[in-house]
Motif scaffolding. Structure first.
Motif, PDB file in Angstrom:
ATOM      1  N   ALA A  13       6.427   5.136  -0.059  1.00  0.00           N
ATOM      2  CA  ALA A  13       5.074   5.662  -0.271  1.00  0.00           C
ATOM      3  C   ALA A  13       4.163   5.313   0.894  1.00  0.00           C
ATOM      4  N   GLY A  14       4.687   5.469   2.115  1.00  0.00           N
ATOM      5  CA  GLY A  14       3.867   5.352   3.313  1.00  0.00           C
ATOM      6  C   GLY A  14       3.245   6.693   3.645  1.00  0.00           C
ATOM      7  N   PRO A  15       2.606   6.821   4.816  1.00  0.00           N
ATOM      8  CA  PRO A  15       1.979   8.096   5.189  1.00  0.00           C
ATOM      9  C   PRO A  15       2.927   9.282   5.141  1.00  0.00           C
ATOM     10  N   ALA A  16       4.163   9.108   5.636  1.00  0.00           N
ATOM     11  CA  ALA A  16       5.099  10.237   5.663  1.00  0.00           C
ATOM     12  C   ALA A  16       5.521  10.642   4.254  1.00  0.00           C
ATOM     13  N   GLY A  17       5.899   9.656   3.445  1.00  0.00           N
ATOM     14  CA  GLY A  17       6.359   9.962   2.093  1.00  0.00           C
ATOM     15  C   GLY A  17       5.274  10.552   1.223  1.00  0.00           C
ATOM     16  N   LEU A  18       4.075   9.980   1.268  1.00  0.00           N
ATOM     17  CA  LEU A  18       2.984  10.481   0.422  1.00  0.00           C
ATOM     18  C   LEU A  18       2.492  11.848   0.885  1.00  0.00           C
ATOM     19  N   SER A  45       0.869   1.102   6.690  1.00  0.00           N
ATOM     20  CA  SER A  45      -0.538   1.503   6.720  1.00  0.00           C
ATOM     21  C   SER A  45      -1.295   1.080   5.461  1.00  0.00           C
ATOM     22  N   ARG A  46      -0.765   0.097   4.738  1.00  0.00           N
ATOM     23  CA  ARG A  46      -1.476  -0.376   3.550  1.00  0.00           C
ATOM     24  C   ARG A  46      -2.613  -1.314   3.965  1.00  0.00           C
ATOM     25  N   THR A  47      -3.476  -1.632   3.023  1.00  0.00           N
ATOM     26  CA  THR A  47      -4.531  -2.620   3.239  1.00  0.00           C
ATOM     27  C   THR A  47      -4.366  -3.711   2.189  1.00  0.00           C
ATOM     28  N   VAL A  48      -4.187  -4.949   2.646  1.00  0.00           N
ATOM     29  CA  VAL A  48      -3.971  -6.077   1.738  1.00  0.00           C
ATOM     30  C   VAL A  48      -5.314  -6.720   1.402  1.00  0.00           C
ATOM     31  N   ASN A  49      -5.544  -6.952   0.112  1.00  0.00           N
ATOM     32  CA  ASN A  49      -6.796  -7.550  -0.366  1.00  0.00           C
ATOM     33  C   ASN A  49      -6.556  -9.031  -0.671  1.00  0.00           C
ATOM     34  N   TYR A  50      -7.300  -9.906   0.041  1.00  0.00           N
ATOM     35  CA  TYR A  50      -7.220 -11.342  -0.207  1.00  0.00           C
ATOM     36  C   TYR A  50      -8.622 -11.858  -0.474  1.00  0.00           C
ATOM     37  N   LYS A  51      -8.910 -12.152  -1.738  1.00  0.00           N
ATOM     38  CA  LYS A  51     -10.218 -12.673  -2.161  1.00  0.00           C
ATOM     39  C   LYS A  51     -11.367 -11.769  -1.727  1.00  0.00           C
ATOM     40  N   GLY A  52     -11.118 -10.462  -1.779  1.00  0.00           N
ATOM     41  CA  GLY A  52     -12.151  -9.500  -1.411  1.00  0.00           C
ATOM     42  C   GLY A  52     -12.186  -9.169   0.074  1.00  0.00           C
ATOM     43  N   PHE A  53     -11.477  -9.933   0.908  1.00  0.00           N
ATOM     44  CA  PHE A  53     -11.356  -9.636   2.343  1.00  0.00           C
ATOM     45  C   PHE A  53     -10.139  -8.735   2.529  1.00  0.00           C
ATOM     46  N   LEU A 214     -12.757   1.138   3.538  1.00  0.00           N
ATOM     47  CA  LEU A 214     -12.049  -0.014   2.975  1.00  0.00           C
ATOM     48  C   LEU A 214     -10.644  -0.149   3.541  1.00  0.00           C
ATOM     49  N   GLY A 215     -10.433   0.376   4.740  1.00  0.00           N
ATOM     50  CA  GLY A 215      -9.139   0.239   5.392  1.00  0.00           C
ATOM     51  C   GLY A 215      -8.210   1.411   5.146  1.00  0.00           C
ATOM     52  N   PRO A 216      -7.111   1.495   5.888  1.00  0.00           N
ATOM     53  CA  PRO A 216      -6.216   2.657   5.793  1.00  0.00           C
ATOM     54  C   PRO A 216      -5.564   2.806   4.428  1.00  0.00           C
ATOM     55  N   GLY A 217      -5.369   1.686   3.728  1.00  0.00           N
ATOM     56  CA  GLY A 217      -4.786   1.788   2.392  1.00  0.00           C
ATOM     57  C   GLY A 217      -5.604   2.658   1.463  1.00  0.00           C
ATOM     58  N   MET A 218      -6.913   2.740   1.724  1.00  0.00           N
ATOM     59  CA  MET A 218      -7.793   3.569   0.899  1.00  0.00           C
ATOM     60  C   MET A 218      -7.387   5.043   0.963  1.00  0.00           C
ATOM     61  N   MET A 219      -6.985   5.474   2.177  1.00  0.00           N
ATOM     62  CA  MET A 219      -6.525   6.859   2.359  1.00  0.00           C
ATOM     63  C   MET A 219      -5.282   7.124   1.520  1.00  0.00           C
ATOM     64  N   TRP A 220      -4.322   6.186   1.577  1.00  0.00           N
ATOM     65  CA  TRP A 220      -3.032   6.452   0.920  1.00  0.00           C
ATOM     66  C   TRP A 220      -3.098   6.206  -0.571  1.00  0.00           C
ATOM     67  N   GLU A 221      -4.029   5.347  -1.017  1.00  0.00           N
ATOM     68  CA  GLU A 221      -4.274   5.212  -2.456  1.00  0.00           C
ATOM     69  C   GLU A 221      -4.876   6.511  -3.007  1.00  0.00           C
TER      70      GLU A 221
END
Length: 445
Positions: A13-18, A45-53, A214-221
């Protein structure tokens, strides 16, 4: 076990698959995406959330010479896209150099004698270039001269790949810094008029790009959400264990293990795979010829980890990222996520940095404990004058296996052998994505 016969089972479920899933779902084709990560879509291309960062895995500019790709991004999540200025530098011998190189700035900081030697080296390379350059070193030397290659390319590149520049294929340089040379950099500095046709742009020289707030993960979510809304399935925590082509029914039977350890089967007319070719070939049933199996085992990957540091913001630097060309530290690049998007940081009193270390899975860096890696990063961020160790208030470690397919001198021969076997034995298999094609692509490719 799913009884549905899908148009396609999509691995990853990266950019190509999605993107494949979304385009097929818009055509009312039933699809299922199998993603091994139990929490995130987006792959590298995910975005990892650590304590809101929020931490980007490497820094992802949203810019493409393809208008079709730009329109796709706008369609999926255009309302959340920011226009951001591009700012990056090189750290070398205690000084910062703008990147892409500004020739006059770089030469002035290097000093008169070194500058003259660099210019003479460049002119010599233009007069006597290496014909049909085979290695990264030969390709870059042709474009910049031997002296600038040693100063601005050699150390960083060898950190990234863990191998000598004369072992890396020229294909990588031609793909990653296509169109960039000392001559083009000087021309850009003197005549920086933007070409009308975006296809004429040198991507390494662009000065603005788009980026989800909110980072690239926002696009793929957002893309995964649209796939589900159109009737497609995006299944997380599914690790593919077998891909069997049934020649009687002309269907793929894909087996995956879920987070409970249970096996699930999915049947489809087509298989779209973005998993590393080395793993895919090992999973295919009936087995491919031995030559293809050997070629797959011979493919290599470079792994990657990010040490995320949360620091008191002292305004020490505002770049998106900085390349570290100093051999006295192990860090290769530093990301400043607040400069990518202010919303990557929940409290403006802080900044979040990503110190990127390139390694091989299982080596000393990869197996170092998270607390020890955070301590290493605290020492090195101070050593390169980007923050004080005392300003670091927290940290985390993000490991990314198989971040980069290795371009050694034999990789293309191996890929060709595998592709030939797949074409002959797997007519409805489609390879996509960076690892699925063993091609160091950007996400727009």
């Amino acid at each position: 076990m799913s009884q549905t016969i899908f148009k396609a089972v999509i691995i990853g479920a990266g950019p190509a698959g999605l993107t494949a899933a979304y385009e097929l779902s818009k055509q009312h084709a039933p699809v299922v995406v199998l993603e091994s990560d139990p929490e995130y879509v987006g792959g590298i291309s995910r975005t990892v959330n650590y304590k809101g960062f929020r931490f980007d895995i490497g820094g992802h500019r949203f810019f493409s010479k393809s208008r079709e790709v730009e329109d796709f991004w706008t369609e999926v999540d255009g309302a959340d896209m920011l226009d951001r200025p591009r700012s990056s530098r090189i750290y070398y011998r205690g000084q910062f150099y703008t990147y892409p190189l500004k020739p006059f700035e770089a030469l002035s900081k290097l000093g008169l004698i070194e500058s003259l030697l660099c210019i003479l080296s460049f002119l010599l390379a233009r007069i006597h270039p290496t014909r049909n350059p085979r290695t990264f070193e030969e390709w870059v030397t042709n474009q910049f001269g031997k002296r600038l290659f040693r100063i601005f390319f050699k150390t960083y590149t060898e950190k990234v790949w863990g191998m000598s520049c004369d072992e890396i294929s020229a294909d990588w340089a031609a793909q990653r810094i296509k169109g960039l040379s000392l001559g083009s950099a000087i021309k850009h500095a003197l005549f920086s008029k933007k070409p009308k046709d975006r296809k004429q742009l040198v991507k390494s020289l662009i000065d603005t790009f788009r980026y989800p707030r909110l980072g690239p993960g926002m696009m793929w979510e957002a893309c995964a959400k649209k796939v589900r809304a159109l009737g497609g399935a995006v299944m997380l925590g599914r690790k593919v264990t077998a891909c069997r082509f049934d020649s009687t029914s002309n269907l793929w039977v894909v087996t995956a293990r879920n987070t409970n350890g249970e096996l699930e089967e999915y049947r489809a007319e087509n298989l779209v795979s973005s998993m590393p070719i080395r793993e895919l070939v090992a999973h295919i049933e009936p087995p491919l010829p031995e030559a293809a199996l050997h070629a797959a085992r011979s493919l290599r990957y470079r792994d990657f980890l990010t040490v995320g540091l949360i620091v008191n913001d002292r305004g020490r630097f505002t770049d998106n990222w900085i390349y570290i060309h100093d051999p006295s530290v192990q860090v290769g690049r530093v990301q400043n996520y607040k400069s990518w998007s202010p919303e990557m940081v929940p409290d403006p009193a802080y900044s979040s940095y990503g110190l990127e270390y390139f390694c091989f899975e299982g080596d000393g860096l990869w197996t170092t404990s998270d607390p020890d890696l955070i301590e290493l990063a605290k020492v090195e961020i101070q050593k390169v004058n980007l923050a004080a160790s005392a300003d670091v208030v927290d940290g985390c470690v993000i490991r990314q296996p198989k971040a980069y397919p290795v371009y050694d001198d034999a990789y293309q021969q191996h890929v060709n052998t595998i592709r030939k076997a797949l074409d002959e034995n797997c007519p409805t298999l489609h390879l996509v994505g960076r690892n699925g094609m063993h091609k160091y692509n950007n996400q727009d490719h």
